[in-house]
Design a protein around this motif. Structure first.
Motif, PDB file in Angstrom:
ATOM      1  N   PRO A   1      38.943  39.682  30.907  1.00  0.00           N
ATOM      2  CA  PRO A   1      39.493  40.875  31.022  1.00  0.00           C
ATOM      3  C   PRO A   1      39.656  41.689  30.006  1.00  0.00           C
ATOM      4  N   SER A   2      39.416  41.301  28.581  1.00  0.00           N
ATOM      5  CA  SER A   2      39.708  42.201  27.402  1.00  0.00           C
ATOM      6  C   SER A   2      38.380  43.010  27.354  1.00  0.00           C
TER       7      SER A   2
ATOM      8  N   ARG B   1      36.744  44.407  29.869  1.00  0.00           N
ATOM      9  CA  ARG B   1      36.281  44.896  31.138  1.00  0.00           C
ATOM     10  C   ARG B   1      36.495  46.487  31.085  1.00  0.00           C
ATOM     11  N   PRO B   2      37.350  46.906  30.298  1.00  0.00           N
ATOM     12  CA  PRO B   2      37.587  48.719  30.121  1.00  0.00           C
ATOM     13  C   PRO B   2      36.233  49.119  29.329  1.00  0.00           C
TER      14      PRO B   2
ATOM     15  N   ARG C   1      33.479  49.195  31.936  1.00  0.00           N
ATOM     16  CA  ARG C   1      33.439  50.362  32.766  1.00  0.00           C
ATOM     17  C   ARG C   1      33.038  51.676  32.261  1.00  0.00           C
TER      18      ARG C   1
ATOM     19  N   GLU D   1      40.377  50.483  39.947  1.00  0.00           N
ATOM     20  CA  GLU D   1      39.261  50.333  39.641  1.00  0.00           C
ATOM     21  C   GLU D   1      38.318  49.286  40.423  1.00  0.00           C
TER      22      GLU D   1
ATOM     23  N   ASP E   1      41.041  44.792  24.870  1.00  0.00           N
ATOM     24  CA  ASP E   1      42.119  45.518  25.915  1.00  0.00           C
ATOM     25  C   ASP E   1      43.079  44.550  26.096  1.00  0.00           C
TER      26      ASP E   1
ATOM     27  N   GLU F   1      45.268  45.008  29.553  1.00  0.00           N
ATOM     28  CA  GLU F   1      44.393  45.056  30.822  1.00  0.00           C
ATOM     29  C   GLU F   1      44.489  43.437  30.984  1.00  0.00           C
ATOM     30  N   TYR F   2      44.386  42.561  29.840  1.00  0.00           N
ATOM     31  CA  TYR F   2      44.168  41.077  29.939  1.00  0.00           C
ATOM     32  C   TYR F   2      45.535  40.620  30.660  1.00  0.00           C
TER      33      TYR F   2
ATOM     34  N   ASN G   1      47.966  42.159  32.280  1.00  0.00           N
ATOM     35  CA  ASN G   1      48.007  42.508  33.579  1.00  0.00           C
ATOM     36  C   ASN G   1      47.223  41.809  34.965  1.00  0.00           C
ATOM     37  N   THR G   2      46.223  41.441  34.233  1.00  0.00           N
ATOM     38  CA  THR G   2      45.299  40.626  34.973  1.00  0.00           C
ATOM     39  C   THR G   2      45.857  39.301  35.218  1.00  0.00           C
TER      40      THR G   2
ATOM     41  N   HIS H   1      52.173  40.787  27.029  1.00  0.00           N
ATOM     42  CA  HIS H   1      51.812  42.158  27.360  1.00  0.00           C
ATOM     43  C   HIS H   1      52.574  43.377  26.297  1.00  0.00           C
TER      44      HIS H   1
END
Length: 705
Positions: free
Chosen positions: A440-441, A443-444, A447, A477, A556, A559-560, A562-563, A595
């Motif tokens: 997840p770190s 993924r931004p 994208r 997303e 990120d 986002e990590y 939140n996932t 977070h």
């Protein structure tokens, strides 16, 4: 579209003023970059994106997939030489690592029906008109690491050969002991099918691809369409561990201690793949018990479980007694960094296949090569990256992720200390629909890079087409995949906790691991113009540059966090269903702290980059950031599988492909062990707190500047 007029080439041919303007329009502040560095990075990425070529991608594909190149064979050694020659030609530093691994090659495989309808079943895939590659010699039709033997028994149909399928057979009072079982491919890794068949007393297993799954039920079959025909056999390894089975957990280097073959975690019964043409000849006459609901496949008759009256004889032999060990070769093309040369960003894909392997995985190798060429050209133009970039191609992935695993075990200390990211290219192009995933770190960043690369259909960026095809709501997303297992990222992520990302373009197809995964299939159905090969490579070139040139590593962790939160309700539901007293509150609170630390770090990072941070401040901050995801690894590993140290994602041990989140907890729940589950929940919370501490250290160092 001719390469000279492609969107990527047109972008590269823009004049200096136009390029500066185009970059300025998109040069919003990049996470981890100063404003000035962000402008330079956007320009560097656009330049690299424009340097990949469908024409050269097609040439590489032809050179690498013109013949069958199974690991351990002379043909596979030639792919090593080709890759090294290309990288040397582009001016990259190169390295080859050789490992000696236990990898017996089949010498004979036979299947006969031996009841009153005695028949010998030819196993090789027949030639296809208009496909010259299909005329070439094939690898024996047997699964990698099959057991050897010559056995005869009644046939029993076991559906997909899953754990729950055998439970249903037990409820029907059908035993497979002493039987030849037949399972269809799908819904789990083939090694799990072999494991369960042997566990339940079968003397051999035949695995076939049912037309319901990837044959004529799904579309026209090859060569009229992309789907699997009746003789399109899916080969593949049936070993359930990663790496050389003779050196479990340590590298297969010279002088390494080898365990005896009878102690290796490999099947001991013959495991043979067959096409649905042969499968139908055996299944058609099966009688005995009627099938349970959902077991009917796509062949044109009613299936039965058996046993009887069909009997089969299966024979497999190999060279384990005379030549069990083979040499495999990993290749590396290296661009040394200027500012932080010890730090590494790696991108890799495997070179080996079970046939010509044009999709799996010549397409991934081509993507790595094209990305390497793009970066090498930028270096020649005077733009050397700040960190070291390694372009890797792995051997023996198809046998059990062996090449990458041996490398990770060989270089574990250096990788743990210095590796910033690993990017994986496995089946990079066999269609037009984009997909991506990983840690997840990262993924931004993926994208964002996908938004910079034009989609070959000419309708917008890869990201825009991804959103359109995914039909996501405004503000959402596209779904991204979790890094379970089954490809070369496993050693980096599952074993060492190095952040990873992967991506590719997919579509309808039924030639996976068959002789027909070749240039003709790719030219007709997979990627006729090789434009999607080039697009995958463009993403690769931009991704390695994005991490390599960052002032602060562009992870990120908001986002990590939140996932991670999204995974907790399913665990609480499982606990409630078992009427256990515990819950995930400790983990939830730890993720909340993580977070908050991630958000605070982002603020400190941005304030740092608004000034003029020193080289030492950046280096120290990044060293702390590398410890964040390492904190989710446990030295003793999972209770069930010590090699797998990462406690966030792993492949399900009872499926092989399916991802399992928070595996230490979920495996304890599945085992029905309440006390262990509570211990694992508490331990997972401490892992998040350790990651939070690493983020806190990174924030402190960033604030110190």
């Amino acid at each position: 579209m001719h390469p000279a007029t492609s969107p990527r080439t047109a972008l590269r041919l823009l004049g200096g003023l136009s390029l500066t303007f185009a970059v300025a329009l998109s040069a919003q502040q990049l996470p981890g970059y100063t404003a000035a560095a962000a402008d330079r990075e956007r320009a560097a990425e656009h330049d690299a994106i424009g340097r990949t070529s469908p024409t050269s991608a097609a040439a590489h594909s032809k050179a690498l997939s013109s013949v069958v190149h199974v690991s351990g064979t002379p043909a596979q050694a030639k792919t090593r030489d080709y890759v090294i020659a290309q990288m040397k030609q582009w001016g990259l530093e190169t390295e080859v690592r050789t490992y000696d691994v236990w990898m017996p090659e089949p010498t004979a495989v036979h299947l006969w029906r031996v009841d009153k309808f005695a028949t010998a079943h030819p196993l090789a895939a027949p030639p296809v008109k208009g496909d010259p590659t299909s005329l070439l010699p094939q690898y024996p039709t047997v699964n990698g690491y099959s057991g050897v033997g010559d056995v005869t028994g009644e046939v029993v149909y076991v559906n997909y050969g899953l754990i729950e399928d055998y439970a249903q057979l037990d409820s029907l009072h059908v035993s497979v002991k002493g039987k030849v079982v037949m399972a269809r491919y799908g819904r789990s890794f083939r090694g799990i099918k072999a494991r369960e068949a042997e566990k339940h007393g079968a003397i051999a297993i035949l695995i076939y691809s049912d037309p319901q799954d990837d044959g004529y039920v799904q579309g026209d079959i090859y060569p009229e369409g992309p789907m699997r025909g009746p003789a399109g056999v899916q080969r593949g390894s049936v070993m359930n561990v990663d790496g050389d089975p003779s050196t479990p957990g340590y590298p297969s280097t010279a002088g390494a201690k080898r365990i005896p073959a009878d102690q290796m975690e490999v099947p001991h019964i013959p495991v043979v793949p067959i096409g649905y043409g042969n499968a139908g000849e055996l299944l058609r006459d099966l009688r005995g018990t009627d099938i349970p609901r959902g077991w009917q496949g796509g062949l044109s008759f009613r299936y039965h479980v058996g046993p009887g009256p069909v009997k089969a004889r299966v024979q497999v032999s190999d060279d384990r007694a005379t030549n069990g060990f083979k040499k495999i070769y990993d290749t590396f093309g290296i661009v040394r960094g200027t500012d932080f040369p010890d730090e590494m960003i790696l991108i890799g894909g495997h070179r080996d296949g079970w046939g010509p392997g044009t999709a799996d995985n010549v397409s991934g190798t081509v993507s790595v090569l094209e990305a390497a060429h793009a970066v090498a050209e930028a270096v020649k133009a005077g733009h050397r990256p700040r960190r070291t970039i390694v372009f890797a191609t792995w051997d023996a992935e198809e046998w059990g992720l062996i090449g990458s695993t041996e490398y990770v075990e060989d270089d574990s200390l250096r990788l743990t200390r210095d590796a910033d990211a690993y990017f994986n290219q496995d089946v990079a192009a066999q269609g037009v629909r984009f997909g991506g995933g990983g840690s997840p770190s990262l993924r931004p960043a993926l994208r964002d890079v996908a938004n910079e690369v034009p989609d070959p259909n000419g309708k917008g960026s890869v990201y825009a087409e991804w959103r359109r095809a995914s039909r996501v709501a405004e503000g959402a997303e596209p779904e991204m995949g979790d890094p379970g297992g089954g490809s070369d990222f496993a050693g980096f992520y599952n074993h060492l906790g190095i952040p990873i990302a992967e991506w590719g373009f997919g579509g309808a197809g039924g030639v996976y691991h068959s002789q027909y995964d070749d240039l003709n299939w790719m030219a007709k159905f997979g990627d006729p113009g090789y434009k999607y090969h080039a697009a995958a490579a463009s993403i690769g070139a931009a991704m390695v540059l994005r991490v390599a040139n960052a002032d602060v590593l562009p992870y990120d962790y908001v986002e990590y966090a939140n996932t991670m939160k999204r995974y907790l309700p399913a665990i609480d539901k499982s606990l409630a269903a078992k009427h256990w007293q515990g819950n995930t509150a400790a983990v939830r609170d730890a993720i909340d702290r993580f977070h908050a630390a991630a958000a605070s770090f982002n603020g400190a990072r941005d304030a740092m980059l608004a000034g003029q941070p020193s080289h030492d401040a950046l280096q120290n901050t990044n060293a702390a950031l590398r410890k964040v995801e390492r904190a989710f690894t446990r030295p003793e590993g999972l209770t069930t599988r010590p090699w797998f140290r990462n406690l966030i994602y792993v492949a399900d041990e009872d499926n092989g492909y399916a991802n399992m989140v928070f595996p230490s907890v979920n495996e304890a729940i599945r085992a029905g062990d309440e006390a262990r589950t509570m211990r694992e929940i508490a331990d997972l919370a401490t892992r998040f707190d350790a990651a939070t501490a690493a983020l806190g250290e990174a924030q402190r160092l960033a604030a110190a500047k």
